[in-house]
Design an enzyme around this catalytic site. Structure first.
Site, short mmCIF file in Angstrom:
data_model
loop_
_atom_site.label_atom_id
_atom_site.label_comp_id
_atom_site.label_asym_id
_atom_site.label_seq_id
_atom_site.Cartn_x
_atom_site.Cartn_y
_atom_site.Cartn_z
N LEU A 1 0.84 -1.23 -0.13
CA LEU A 1 0.06 -0.08 -0.12
C LEU A 1 0.92 1.43 -0.15
O LEU A 1 2.05 1.16 0.30
CB LEU A 1 -1.04 0.09 1.06
CG LEU A 1 -1.81 -1.30 1.26
CD1 LEU A 1 -2.24 -1.56 2.64
CD2 LEU A 1 -2.97 -0.93 0.27
N PRO A 2 0.55 2.35 -0.38
CA PRO A 2 1.19 3.42 -0.60
C PRO A 2 1.92 4.14 0.63
O PRO A 2 2.76 4.84 0.56
CB PRO A 2 -0.06 4.59 -1.05
CG PRO A 2 -0.92 3.92 -1.55
CD PRO A 2 -1.33 2.61 -0.93
N LYS B 1 9.74 10.49 -0.19
CA LYS B 1 8.71 9.80 0.80
C LYS B 1 9.61 9.08 1.64
O LYS B 1 9.42 9.08 2.98
CB LYS B 1 7.81 8.75 -0.01
CG LYS B 1 7.11 7.92 1.00
CD LYS B 1 6.30 6.61 0.33
CE LYS B 1 6.04 5.63 1.66
NZ LYS B 1 5.21 4.63 0.99
N LYS C 1 15.39 -0.47 5.67
CA LYS C 1 14.89 0.03 4.11
C LYS C 1 15.26 1.56 4.25
O LYS C 1 15.75 2.23 3.43
CB LYS C 1 13.28 -0.05 4.02
CG LYS C 1 13.00 0.70 2.89
CD LYS C 1 12.89 -0.11 1.65
CE LYS C 1 12.16 1.11 0.65
NZ LYS C 1 12.38 0.57 -0.83
N THR D 1 6.13 0.47 2.30
CA THR D 1 7.33 1.10 2.89
C THR D 1 6.65 2.26 4.13
O THR D 1 5.89 3.03 3.53
CB THR D 1 8.01 2.32 1.94
OG1 THR D 1 8.82 1.20 0.91
CG2 THR D 1 9.31 2.75 2.68
P1 NAD Z 1 0.84 2.64 -6.20
O1 NAD Z 1 0.43 3.69 -5.75
O2 NAD Z 1 1.07 2.05 -7.79
O3 NAD Z 1 0.06 1.12 -5.80
C1 NAD Z 1 -0.71 1.21 -4.55
C2 NAD Z 1 -2.04 0.33 -4.70
O4 NAD Z 1 -2.86 0.37 -3.27
C3 NAD Z 1 -3.02 1.27 -5.66
O5 NAD Z 1 -3.50 0.39 -6.50
C4 NAD Z 1 -4.20 1.73 -4.80
O6 NAD Z 1 -5.38 1.88 -5.43
C5 NAD Z 1 -4.23 0.61 -3.60
N1 NAD Z 1 -4.79 1.10 -2.33
C6 NAD Z 1 -4.64 2.21 -1.98
N2 NAD Z 1 -5.47 2.19 -0.69
C7 NAD Z 1 -5.98 0.83 -0.72
C8 NAD Z 1 -6.94 0.40 0.29
N3 NAD Z 1 -7.30 1.01 1.46
N4 NAD Z 1 -7.37 -1.02 -0.04
C9 NAD Z 1 -6.83 -1.38 -0.90
N5 NAD Z 1 -6.03 -1.13 -1.86
C10 NAD Z 1 -5.56 0.39 -1.70
O7 NAD Z 1 2.28 2.47 -5.27
P2 NAD Z 1 3.36 1.41 -5.61
O8 NAD Z 1 4.47 1.97 -6.38
O9 NAD Z 1 2.94 -0.10 -6.02
O10 NAD Z 1 3.98 1.35 -4.16
C11 NAD Z 1 3.63 0.46 -3.14
C12 NAD Z 1 4.23 0.47 -2.02
O11 NAD Z 1 5.67 0.04 -2.29
C13 NAD Z 1 4.55 2.09 -1.28
O12 NAD Z 1 4.97 1.94 0.07
C14 NAD Z 1 6.13 2.36 -2.00
O13 NAD Z 1 6.70 3.21 -1.08
C15 NAD Z 1 6.69 0.95 -1.93
N6 NAD Z 1 7.75 0.89 -2.85
C16 NAD Z 1 7.73 1.26 -4.16
C17 NAD Z 1 8.79 0.98 -5.29
C18 NAD Z 1 8.53 1.46 -6.68
O14 NAD Z 1 9.49 1.50 -7.46
N7 NAD Z 1 7.38 1.90 -6.86
C19 NAD Z 1 9.70 0.33 -4.73
C20 NAD Z 1 10.07 0.03 -3.55
C21 NAD Z 1 8.93 0.09 -2.56
#
Ligand code: NAD
Length: 306
Positions: A65-66, A246, A171, A96
């Site tokens: 999740l975000p 972030k 992390k 994260t």
């Molecule tokens: P994203 O915004 O693409 O995906 C998050 C998903 O969660 C979305 O599809 C959203 O609709 C869903 N969501 C939000 N609230 C919700 C809820 N209450 N119930 C169900 N679904 C819900 O984000 P991402 O890039 O996939 O990143 C996710 C996590 O991974 C974050 O914490 C980010 O910091 C971490 N991360 C991302 C990366 C990257 O390169 N994108 C790398 C390492 C870590």
């Protein structure tokens, strides 16, 4: 085979879930955006209209999740995952979030007799797609051993760092270091170029000297020094400035809560903030684009133009 609930099917979650399906797990999936699920349903995942429905009878719950506020709400609300989990599933949060938030949710899970680990990842979307993520895990040894087969289906390096929250701490420490190294590397390359040095020669020298580091060697921020880096492709791909910001914010917050002094982290965060504010598109670029803050036109590197 185990049944797993996967909640949060965004840029990272969707390909991670796809790798679990490929490894033979049965998936029950949910996201607040139903469009996020289409490709997974075609691969055999079962769409559920709510998170509570997705976790019915499962062996494990994975969340991606975000941010921490969303994670806390989803797990801790009166009708949240911890209250609704009746089949004693293993809880694995890969989002994260701050170490403090991970400890808070982990403690609530423990009170409900549920095992939980924080398992943030490194490796980005590419790592999520090709199953080569690194997982940094916080939690008990038994929970870690229980989670290992699942994590192995999505990643290559799996580290058990310590108790609940330790994965998140590792992390944010790593990412704060990455940000500091990137800003430092960009600063030094701009200084060298303005002194008439060729960026590729300066990089080569640093790689064989005490200034060498991962950013100079593998993620060089100067376009053209290494054709394989985002810098050589208009800073596309890689790790977005907005995501680094972030993580730097979480690191600074953790600095306050643990009474740690993090001046370099604070300056680095400010530099990336300035960079992202100077052009709305910068937030979407790879973090090596901080080079443009120090040297706006990196395509012009002849001595006369400096
Ligand atoms: P994203 O915004 O693409 O995906 C998050 C998903 O969660 C979305 O599809 C959203 O609709 C869903 N969501 C939000 N609230 C919700 C809820 N209450 N119930 C169900 N679904 C819900 O984000 P991402 O890039 O996939 O990143 C996710 C996590 O991974 C974050 O914490 C980010 O910091 C971490 N991360 C991302 C990366 C990257 O390169 N994108 C790398 C390492 C870590």
């Amino acid at each position: 085979m185990m049944t797993v609930a996967f909640i949060g099917l965004g840029n990272m979650g969707a390909p991670m879930a796809a790798n679990l399906i490929k490894a033979g797990y049965q998936l029950r999936i949910n996201d607040i955006n139903p469009n996020a699920a289409a490709s997974l349903v075609s691969k055999g995942a079962v769409w559920c209209d709510s998170a509570a429905q997705a976790i019915e009878g499962v062996d494990a719950i994975l969340t991606m999740l975000p941010n921490g506020e969303i994670v806390k709400r989803l797990f801790l609300d009166e009708q949240g995952l911890i209250a609704c989990a009746t089949s004693l599933p293993l809880l694995i949060d890969c989002s994260t979030i701050s170490p403090d938030e991970a400890r808070l949710v982990g403690a609530a899970a423990k009170d409900a007799n549920l095992e939980m680990i924080d398992a943030p990842v490194s490796g980005g979307v590419r790592g999520a797609v090709d199953g080569s993520l690194s997982f940094m895990v916080g939690g008990s040894t038994t929970a870690f051993e229980r989670a290992k087969p699942l994590l192995s289906a999505m990643g290559r390096s799996i580290f058990h760092v310590g108790d609940q929250g330790a994965g998140q701490a590792a992390k944010i420490c790593n990412n704060m270091m990455a940000g500091i190294l990137m800003a430092g590397t960009a600063e030094v390359l701009a200084l060298g170029v303005r002194n008439g040095l060729a960026p590729e020669i300066l990089s080569e020298i640093m790689n064989h000297s005490s200034g060498g580091n991962f950013m100079v060697n593998r993620w060089n921020p100067w376009p053209g020094v290494d054709q394989s880096t985002p810098a050589s492709h208009a800073y596309a791909g890689g790790f977005q400035v907005s995501l680094l910001l972030k993580d730097l914010g979480l690191a600074l917050q953790s600095g306050l809560s643990t009474r740690s002094s993090t001046p370099l982290g604070a300056i680095t965060c400010s530099l990336f903030q300035l960079h992202s504010l100077s052009n709305v598109e910068n937030g979407y670029l790879d973090m090596s684009s901080i080079q443009r803050l120090y040297f706006p036109d990196t395509t012009t590197t002849s001595t006369s133009s400096r």
